[in-house]
Write a protein that holds these residues in place. Structure first.
Motif, short mmCIF file in Angstrom:
data_model
loop_
_atom_site.label_atom_id
_atom_site.label_comp_id
_atom_site.label_asym_id
_atom_site.label_seq_id
_atom_site.Cartn_x
_atom_site.Cartn_y
_atom_site.Cartn_z
N ARG A 3 37.00 27.51 43.27
CA ARG A 3 36.24 28.74 42.14
C ARG A 3 36.36 29.56 43.04
O ARG A 3 37.47 30.43 43.27
N ASP A 4 36.72 29.56 44.23
CA ASP A 4 35.94 30.29 45.28
C ASP A 4 37.97 30.88 45.11
O ASP A 4 37.80 31.75 45.85
N MET A 5 38.67 29.98 45.14
CA MET A 5 40.08 30.54 45.75
C MET A 5 40.41 31.35 44.32
O MET A 5 41.41 32.54 44.21
N VAL A 6 40.20 31.24 42.80
CA VAL A 6 40.41 31.82 41.99
C VAL A 6 39.84 33.12 42.51
O VAL A 6 40.45 34.41 42.01
N GLU A 7 38.52 33.66 42.77
CA GLU A 7 38.27 34.46 42.50
C GLU A 7 39.02 35.15 43.81
O GLU A 7 39.56 36.59 43.76
N ARG A 8 39.28 34.42 45.03
CA ARG A 8 40.14 35.43 45.42
C ARG A 8 41.65 35.50 45.07
O ARG A 8 41.91 36.76 45.89
N MET A 9 42.35 34.87 44.77
CA MET A 9 43.61 35.33 43.53
C MET A 9 43.56 36.80 42.73
O MET A 9 43.77 37.24 42.86
N LEU A 10 41.89 36.78 42.48
CA LEU A 10 41.39 37.73 41.50
C LEU A 10 41.62 38.78 42.30
O LEU A 10 42.13 40.14 42.27
N ALA A 11 41.10 38.93 43.22
CA ALA A 11 40.93 40.21 44.10
C ALA A 11 41.98 40.59 44.92
O ALA A 11 42.65 41.87 44.87
N ASP A 12 43.01 39.61 45.19
CA ASP A 12 44.63 40.01 46.13
C ASP A 12 45.24 40.80 44.00
O ASP A 12 45.57 40.88 44.56
N LEU A 13 45.43 39.80 43.18
CA LEU A 13 45.82 40.96 42.10
C LEU A 13 45.38 41.89 41.53
O LEU A 13 46.12 42.64 41.10
N GLU A 14 43.95 42.28 41.97
CA GLU A 14 43.59 43.59 41.51
C GLU A 14 43.87 44.47 43.20
O GLU A 14 44.12 45.29 42.97
N ARG A 15 44.37 43.71 44.16
CA ARG A 15 43.83 44.63 45.28
C ARG A 15 46.32 45.30 45.75
O ARG A 15 46.15 46.36 45.99
N LEU A 16 46.54 43.76 44.71
CA LEU A 16 48.12 44.34 44.36
C LEU A 16 48.40 45.16 43.28
O LEU A 16 50.07 45.71 43.48
N GLY A 17 47.44 45.43 42.25
CA GLY A 17 48.04 46.41 41.46
C GLY A 17 48.22 45.88 39.89
O GLY A 17 48.72 46.23 39.61
N TYR A 18 48.18 44.76 40.12
CA TYR A 18 48.29 43.42 39.04
C TYR A 18 47.42 43.50 38.29
O TYR A 18 47.73 43.73 36.48
N LEU A 19 46.04 43.92 38.06
CA LEU A 19 45.35 43.50 37.25
C LEU A 19 43.92 44.95 37.94
O LEU A 19 44.28 45.08 39.10
N GLU A 20 43.55 45.08 36.57
CA GLU A 20 42.33 46.20 37.21
C GLU A 20 41.03 45.74 36.09
O GLU A 20 41.54 44.96 35.04
N ALA A 21 39.90 46.16 36.56
CA ALA A 21 38.63 45.51 36.01
C ALA A 21 38.66 47.00 35.07
O ALA A 21 38.65 48.07 35.10
N ALA A 22 38.09 46.19 33.50
CA ALA A 22 38.73 47.44 32.42
C ALA A 22 36.36 47.01 32.66
O ALA A 22 35.85 46.81 32.56
N GLY A 23 35.89 48.43 32.41
CA GLY A 23 34.82 49.06 31.89
C GLY A 23 33.91 49.09 32.92
O GLY A 23 34.35 49.18 34.17
N GLY A 24 32.86 49.41 32.56
CA GLY A 24 32.24 49.52 33.67
C GLY A 24 31.16 48.62 33.97
O GLY A 24 31.15 47.89 33.32
N ALA A 25 29.26 48.97 35.15
CA ALA A 25 28.96 48.13 35.07
C ALA A 25 27.71 48.59 33.58
O ALA A 25 27.87 49.34 32.66
N CYS A 26 27.45 47.13 32.88
CA CYS A 26 26.52 47.19 31.77
C CYS A 26 25.40 48.15 31.82
O CYS A 26 25.27 48.72 31.14
N GLU A 27 24.58 48.64 33.53
CA GLU A 27 23.53 49.27 33.35
C GLU A 27 23.82 50.58 33.00
O GLU A 27 22.76 51.37 31.58
N SER A 28 24.97 51.13 32.94
CA SER A 28 25.23 52.55 32.50
C SER A 28 25.47 52.15 30.64
O SER A 28 24.33 53.26 30.30
N LYS A 29 25.68 51.54 30.24
CA LYS A 29 25.76 51.13 28.67
C LYS A 29 24.89 50.93 28.16
O LYS A 29 24.37 51.53 27.10
N CYS A 30 23.86 50.13 29.02
CA CYS A 30 23.12 49.65 27.73
C CYS A 30 21.60 50.70 27.99
O CYS A 30 20.82 50.43 27.50
#
Lengths: 84, 693
Positions: free
Chosen positions: A28-55
């Motif tokens: 799981r640790d590696m998956v997290e790292r890969m997701l972070a990598d993909l985000e850093r490299l500009g292939y993924l972006e986190a959609a939406g913000g934190a729930c607190e503001s929405k709720c």
């Protein structure tokens, strides 16, 4: 392996970090790292913000379990251009 | 790499002078200094290793021109001075941070004799990624596998020998915090220094990119400044490393750069293959060397999740849970509701009538029929709602709802939604207002709008309460099946509308949804109690305000202007709508009941109670209604009731959440047409088949 993960995410759908880890044969640790990598490299972006503001302002916020921790990733245009 | 190998090969002659066999000096001839760099991620015990080795012989300063701390020290062993530099903790060796640049620059420019990478055995994979990058640099590497005790405690089996064989470099297991393995580390460093690197297994990149890399090496050959290795520079350029690319751009002629740039642009996404190759390498290296906890150590949550998040079984569990919720709610709640209706509402209305026998007719009518028969009647649904909210609260608190969303994902997909939308929609079973509001958690604007548009098609407790009261009156023992059928119908219509809107109006988009599934835990009575209390009070407030007002207004309209229902204003409105009602065989009273349900769904019953004047006549509705409607009409009416436009509060919330009157009006119009279309369809079908006419 990053391409495999990106393809998997490109199909959309719900995943848990554990289910992705199982599919890729890593921890799981590696998956997290890969997701972070993909985000850093500009292939993924986190959609939406934190729930607190929405709720804020929702009368059910105090008792609602809808906002359980979850992340939504969208593929960026860059990833789409690469045919994912 | 070539440069380094030559350097490493030239080392033994120097070393031979001071520590010939590596395990200890035979005859130290004079002081011999070797330089060792400590690298590793933060929090892997690198500083502990450094302190153990250097003790008081250390010096702390800053890296030249940088604010990052530079620690150096000396370890004397068997006449050899090991000069140790503690490089900053880094997760990788890109040029993204100062620490990363310091680390890689030091190894390239200073060429330490041995690089010791300290790794946390408990998160080996993550640490090996850094190693995969270090191995591309020109230095022999020793892997100090620290915290093997922690790994053991976590049930991880790490085999240093297997790892050593796979990596092709020395692996030293350590517990630095207990001073274990330090001597072995020093011995290994000395041995590697003396013997030079062996056949290290480096990460590979894919075949097609290997050719590109070779092409790039050719293009930059001769222009790479010392001491940078050409193949490393080419690899970094292919990775998109700004620092190295800029360095090379300044050194290449414009023509050369043009060619290089073209290659880089063409293979812009090579980083995916390169980094992906490293991950693949990590997986390969750890496959045999690392064993994760076996089935016996899998947590209870994992075991339960095997079933609850299974694509098939998970769905059955969800259906079972839904079934249990409604079964519990109606089995326990409905008899209590009937009891309250009989002994509180009917008896109360009777008492008011008797007590106010001498007062003007409208006072007793207003109180008995309007207030008690209308709003009071609605309050009798409280037990049903409390049970529903309690079960829902318990499921949320246990941690099941996140699993439900996960399982529902594939179905939500058909509508272009994902499981996240299921959560607000599920809240809709309680009340549509929080369902519409809950759509806020859906991140994509299109998916959020779609969730809001289909939310009113989730049968809320108020609609189901109406069904729970009316279905037994019309269908007796078959009521439970009718109720189930109506729920199924609502959800089927929801799915069809969702798919149609997705295809026709909104268009699709894909987002991946990564959910943290919380650990299951025992439900907390206080949390559930709070949840039930808040939701129930919301309902009571509604009954005390909107429903009360509507009940009184409906009562007033039903007796004005002549004190007779048949000649009242309400009757006139109802008769205006009766052509529509006639298509499904229902009279004007039913149409009025439907209309008032716009204000609050429960008003259907309140209105029928007022209109049919049953406030003081015992279980009057049950006797009067079957005489007004055939089973076919009754079924059609219930169908319209569950699919009808949502209550005013939901519509107002939809306007607030979509920020658009257009979409709100669209939803209202859609549901109005849809509900009557399906209701009339059901009735006409019944007529055709001769059922219930």
């Amino acid at each position: 392996m990053l391409e495999k993960l990106l393809k998997r995410l490109a199909d959309g759908g719900a995943h848990t970090p554990e289910s992705l880890a199982r599919e890729l044969g890593v921890s799981r640790d590696m998956v997290e790292r890969m997701l972070a990598d993909l985000e850093r490299l500009g292939y993924l972006e986190a959609a939406g913000g934190a729930c607190e503001s929405k709720c804020a302002g929702c009368p059910s916020a105090a008792v609602c379990a809808v906002g359980t921790p979850q992340r939504v990733w969208a593929l960026t245009d860059k990833a789409r251009r690469k045919g994912f | 790499m070539r440069n380094h190998d030559e350097a490493a090969r030239s080392v033994p002659s120097v070393l031979g002078a001071c520590c010939a066999d590596g395990s200890g000096p035979t005859q130290p001839v004079g002081p011999c200094t070797i330089r060792v760099a400590l690298v590793g991620q933060p929090n892997v015990g690198k500083s502990t290793v450094f302190n153990l080795l250097t003790g008081l012989n250390q010096h702390v300063g800053n890296w030249p021109g940088k604010t990052v701390e530079r620690k150096e020290g000396i370890h004397r062993c068997d006449g050899v001075d090991i000069q140790i530099v503690d490089l900053p903790g880094t997760y990788s060796l890109t040029a993204n941070s100062l620490e990363e640049r310091i680390t890689r620059d030091y190894i390239i420019h200073e060429r330490p004799d041995v690089v010791v990478m300290v790794a946390d055995a408990a998160s080996l994979e993550r640490n090996l990624y850094l190693l995969s990058e270090i191995l591309c640099l020109p230095a022999p590497v020793v892997l100090a596998l620290n915290m093997v005790d922690v790994a053991q405690q976590q049930g991880l089996g790490v085999e240093p020998h297997v790892l050593e064989a796979a990596l092709g470099l020395p692996v030293v297991p350590m517990v630095a915090s207990k001073n274990q393995g330090v001597r072995e580390l020093v011995d290994t460093v000395l041995r590697v220094y003396r013997e030079g690197p062996r056949g290290v297994c480096r990460p590979d990149i894919r075949e097609d990119h290997r050719e590109v890399l070779a092409e790039l090496v050719n293009l930059i050959a001769g222009s790479v400044p010392e001491p940078y290795p050409e193949d490393w520079v080419a690899l970094k350029m292919l990775e998109g490393d700004d620092e190295i690319t800029e360095m090379m751009r300044a050194r290449l002629t414009p023509e050369q750069w043009e060619q290089v740039h073209r290659v880089l642009m063409k293979h812009e996404d090579a980083i995916l293959a390169i980094a992906g190759g490293r991950y693949e390498w990590v997986r390969r290296m750890t496959r045999a060397a690392l064993t994760v906890p076996k089935a016996g150590q899998i947590t209870l949550t994992d075991r339960i999740d095997k079933v609850t998040t299974h694509p098939v079984w998970g769905l059955f569990v969800l259906l079972g849970v839904l079934g249990a919720i409604f079964w519990l709610t109606y089995t326990i709640g409905s008899p209590i509701q009937a009891f309250l209706d009989r002994y509180l509402i009917q008896a109360g209305a009777e008492w008011v009538r008797t007590a106010l026998a001498g007062a003007p007719w409208w006072i007793s009518g207003l109180l008995a029929d309007g207030v008690i028969g209308g709003a009071g009647m609605v309050l009798t649904f409280l037990p049903i709602l409390v049970i529903f909210f309690a079960v829902l609260g318990a499921l949320e608190d246990i941690g099941y709802m996140a699993r439900a969303a996960y399982v529902m994902d594939r179905f939500m997909h058909l509508m272009g939604l994902h499981g996240k939308s299921f959560l607000p929609l599920f809240l809709g079973f309680g009340c549509n207002v929080p369902a519409v509001m809950g759509a806020r958690i859906v991140d994509s604007p299109k998916a959020r709008l779609l969730t809001i548009l289909v939310a009113p098609l989730v049968p809320c407790t108020a609609r189901m309460a109406v069904v729970a009261v009316l279905a037994p009156i019309f269908f007796g023992a078959a009521a439970i099946w009718v109720s189930w059928g109506l729920i199924a119908l609502s959800l089927a219509v929801l799915a069809v509308v969702g798919i149609a809107l997705h295809e026709l109006v909104l268009g699709g988009e894909h987002v991946a949804f990564i959910m943290e599934l919380p650990l299951y835990h025992k439900p907390n009575a206080r949390t559930i109690g709070l949840s039930v209390w808040q939701r129930t009070m919301g309902f009571v407030r509604k009954a005390g305000t909107i429903i009360l007002i509507v009940s009184v207004v409906v009562w007033a309209l039903s007796v004005l202007p002549h004190g007779e229902v048949d000649t009242s204003i309400l009757a006139a409105v109802g008769r205006f709508l009766s052509p529509l009602g006639a298509l499904m065989g229902v009279g004007w009273q039913m149409m009025v009941a439907l209309l008032t349900s716009f204000v609050a769904k429960e008003n259907t019953i309140a209105t029928l109670s007022v209109l049919l004047g049953v406030g003081g006549e015992g279980a009057g509705l049950a006797q009067v209604l079957p005489t007004l409607l055939t089973p076919a009409s009754a079924l059609a009416f219930l169908v319209v009731q569950v699919l009808f436009i949502p209550c005013a509060a939901t519509v107002a919330t939809m306007r607030q959440e979509t920020g658009s009157w257009k979409w709100t009006a669209f939803s209202v119009a859609l549901l109005f047409i849809l509900s009557f279309a399906v209701g009339i369809g059901v009735y006409q079908l019944a007529l055709l088949t001769g059922w219930g006419v």
